[in-house]
Design an enzyme around this catalytic site. Structure first.
Site, short mmCIF file in Angstrom:
data_model
loop_
_atom_site.label_atom_id
_atom_site.label_comp_id
_atom_site.label_asym_id
_atom_site.label_seq_id
_atom_site.Cartn_x
_atom_site.Cartn_y
_atom_site.Cartn_z
N LYS A 1 0.79 -1.10 0.04
CA LYS A 1 0.15 -0.03 0.27
C LYS A 1 0.74 1.39 -0.02
CE LYS A 1 -2.88 -2.24 3.32
NZ LYS A 1 -3.54 -2.32 4.47
N ASP B 1 -6.13 -6.36 10.04
CA ASP B 1 -7.43 -5.75 10.09
C ASP B 1 -8.55 -6.78 9.55
OD1 ASP B 1 -6.52 -5.67 7.47
OD2 ASP B 1 -7.10 -3.95 6.66
#
Length: 465
Positions: free
Chosen positions: A163, A199
Site C-alpha cells: 500500500k 485488520d
C-alpha cells in the site's frame, strides 16, 4: 431481479479496450480452483515456503462471547488512515468507543521505521492525555494491516510493506517490539501491547460480536485481504497444530499476493502491467492490484488516456490533469457509477475536477462503462476469493464481515458480490454479507480482552463448523 452490468457500448474501440476486464463464469471458476490450490499450499508446512497465499496463523482461536469487560486501547495503522481508540466493554451490547484520527504525513511512509513508530507513540500519548487515562495501565490491541508472520499473539514479523509504504528497518522485525520501544522512549505512557492483529481478523471479531455465525473477515479498501476460521489440525505452521485443545484457528490469508507466481495472468490486462510497473512493489500483490481501491482509479485513467490518444474519447480535448499518474481517484469510480442511467450529474463533476470542459453524452457513457468494467472485475475476483474460503470450510451457512471503502461506498459492489457468489457456490449454501463496524478498533479491543488476564471474559472456543 436481473442485474445487468453490461450496458450497450457506444464505441467498438472502447469495447476492445475493456474486454480484458470482462471475466467469464468459466474463468471465474478457474480462479477459484487455482486459489484453492494456493491456500492448501500455504497451510501445509512442507509447501508453505513456496506458496504465494501464505495463510499465516493469527494465534486467535477464540471468538467473542459477549462476556468481555474492561477498558482497552486500540491502534489502527491500515494505509490511508491512522487512528487511536479507547474501547470500553461494559455489557454484551455495543461497546463505548472514543476514537481520534491523526493526519498521517506521507513522508513517514518512506522514511526510517523508527520515525513511524515515534509518530504512533506520540499520537497515543496525546490521546491518553485527552481521555484522562495516561496514568492507567491499559492493554493495547494493535491493528497492523500489512503482511505479518506471527510467532505469538504479541509477536508479529513484518514480511513486506504494501500500500505504498517502504519504511526502512521494519521488514523482518517484530512490529510489537518496535512499538513498545517507541512507547518506552517517551517514558510517559503505561501501556502494554498484548496483541497484534491484521485488520481482517479485527473485522471478523467485530462482526462476530453480534453475528455468532461469522467465519470470514474481508477488507476491500485501499488494499484487500481476508481471514477465515480453519481447523487447527490443518494449520500446520502452528507449532501446536496437532495437540492444541482448541479446535479452530483464524487464518490470515494474505490473499493480495495471489498470482505473484503467474497463475492469474489470464485475468490481467496490459493496463494492469503498466500500473504494476509504477508501484513501489512491482511483481507483488497481483490479486490486490486487480481489486483494491488504491489501483482501481489508475486503471480507469490508463484506459481513458489510451482511448484519448486514439481519438476515441473527448475528441481532441486535452486535460493536463488526466496525464498525471494516480490523478483519477478511485472514489471517482464510485461517484460515476452512482449516477442513475441516462443521468451524468456526478460524472460531470468528476470531469470538471479533471479539467475537461467539452464532452458529449457518448463520452460519459463510455467513461461509465470503463469504470464498470474495472469495478465488476474487482467484485468478480473478490467473489471468487470468498467462494474459495466457503468451499474450504465446507459449511452451508456463513456470515461474512466486510469493511473497506470500496465495499462501503461503491453503489453496486455488494450486489455484484452477492450475484457472482450465488453463481459460483454449490446449491443450498446460504451466506450473508454484513458491514463490520470498526473492526480495527472494536475487533482489536476484543482480541486484547481475550489476551488480557484482567478481563472477566469466560473463554469459549470457536464453535465447530
Amino acid at each position: 431481479v436481473r442485474i445487468s452490468f453490461q450496458p450497450t457500448m457506444p464505441y467498438r474501440e472502447v469495447d476492445e479496450a475493456i474486454k480484458g476486464f470482462l471475466l467469464s463464469e468459466e474463468r471465474m471458476t478457474e480462479v477459484v480452483e487455482r486459489m484453492a490450490k494456493e491456500i492448501k499450499m500455504g497451510l501445509a508446512k512442507d509447501t508453505h515456503p513456496r506458496s504465494v497465499i501464505k495463510c499465516f496463523v493469527s494465534y486467535v482461536q477464540d471468538l467473542p462471547t459477549g462476556k468481555e469487560r474492561g477498558k482497552y486501547l486500540a491502534l489502527d495503522l491500515g494505509g490511508s488512515n491512522f487512528r487511536v481508540l479507547l474501547v470500553t466493554l461494559s455489557s454484551d451490547m455495543e461497546p463505548e468507543i472514543v476514537s481520534q484520527s491523526y493526519i498521517f504525513p506521507n513522508t513517514l511512509m518512506t522514511g526510517p521505521g523508527y520515525q513511524l513508530f515515534d509518530f504512533i507513540a506520540d499520537c497515543l500519548a496525546k490521546f491518553c492525555v485527552e481521555q484522562s487515562v495516561q496514568n492507567e495501565i491499559l492493554p493495547l490491541g494493535f491493528t497492523f494491516s500489512f503482511p505479518l508472520h506471527q510467532h505469538g499473539l504479541a509477536s508479529g514479523i513484518l514480511v513486506a510493506w504494501t500500500k505504498g509504504f517502504s519504511c526502512e528497518g521494519v521488514v523482518g522485525r517484530n512490529v510489537v517490539e518496535l512499538l513498545q520501544e517507541a512507547i518506552e522512549r517517551r517514558a510517559d505512557l503505561k501501556i502494554n501491547c498484548v496483541a497484534i492483529i491484521n485488520d481482517t481478523v479485527g473485522t471478523l471479531m467485530s462482526c462476530a460480536f453480534h453475528n455468532r455465525n461469522c467465519r470470514i473477515g474481508l477488507i476491500v479498501g485501499t488494499g484487500t485481504n481476508a481471514c477465515y476460521v480453519e481447523k487447527t489440525v490443518n494449520a500446520e505452521c502452528y507449532e501446536y497444530y496437532q495437540t492444541s485443545p482448541k479446535q479452530s484457528m483464524i487464518i490470515n490469508c494474505e490473499w493480495g499476493a495471489f498470482g505473484d507466481n503467474g497463475v492469474l495472468e489470464f485475468a490481467r490486462t496490459e493496463y494492469d502491467k503498466i500500473v504494476d510497473k509504477f508501484t513501489p512493489n512491482p511483481g507483488r500483490q497481483t490479486f490486490e492490484k486487480c481489486i483494491s481501491g488504491m489501483y482501481m482509479g489508475e486503471l480507469v485513467r490508463l484506459v481513458m488516456v489510451d482511448l484519448m490518444a486514439k481519438g476515441v474519447l473527448f475528441h481532441g480535448e486535452s486535460s493536463q490533469i488526466i496525464q498525471n499518474r494516480w490523478s483519477f481517484d478511485s472514489s471517482y469510480v464510485s461517484e460515476i457509477e452512482s449516477d442513475p442511467p441516462g443521468e451524468f450529474r456526478c460524472c460531470n463533476k468528476v470531469l470538471h475536477n479533471l479539467g475537461f470542459i467539452g464532452h458529449s453524452e457518448e463520452d460519459k457513457v463510455a467513461l461509465r462503462r470503463i469504470c464498470e468494467a474495472v469495478s465488476s472485475r474487482s467484485a468478480k475476483l473478490c467473489a471468487c476469493g470468498l467462494v474459495t474460503l466457503i468451499n474450504k470450510m465446507n459449511i452451508n451457512t456463513v456470515v461474512v464481515g466486510i469493511d473497506g471503502s470500496v465495499y462501503r461506498y461503491h453503489p453496486k459492489y455488494h450486489d455484484m458480490l452477492v450475484f457472482h457468489m450465488r453463481k459460483l457456490l454449490k446449491p443450498g449454501v446460504k451466506f450473508e454479507l454484513v458491514v463490520s463496524e470498526d473492526g480495527s478498533g472494536k475487533g482489536a479491543a476484543l482480541v486484547a480482552a481475550a489476551a488480557s488476564p484482567r478481563t472477566t471474559r469466560t473463554s469459549t472456543f470457536i464453535r465447530n463448523y
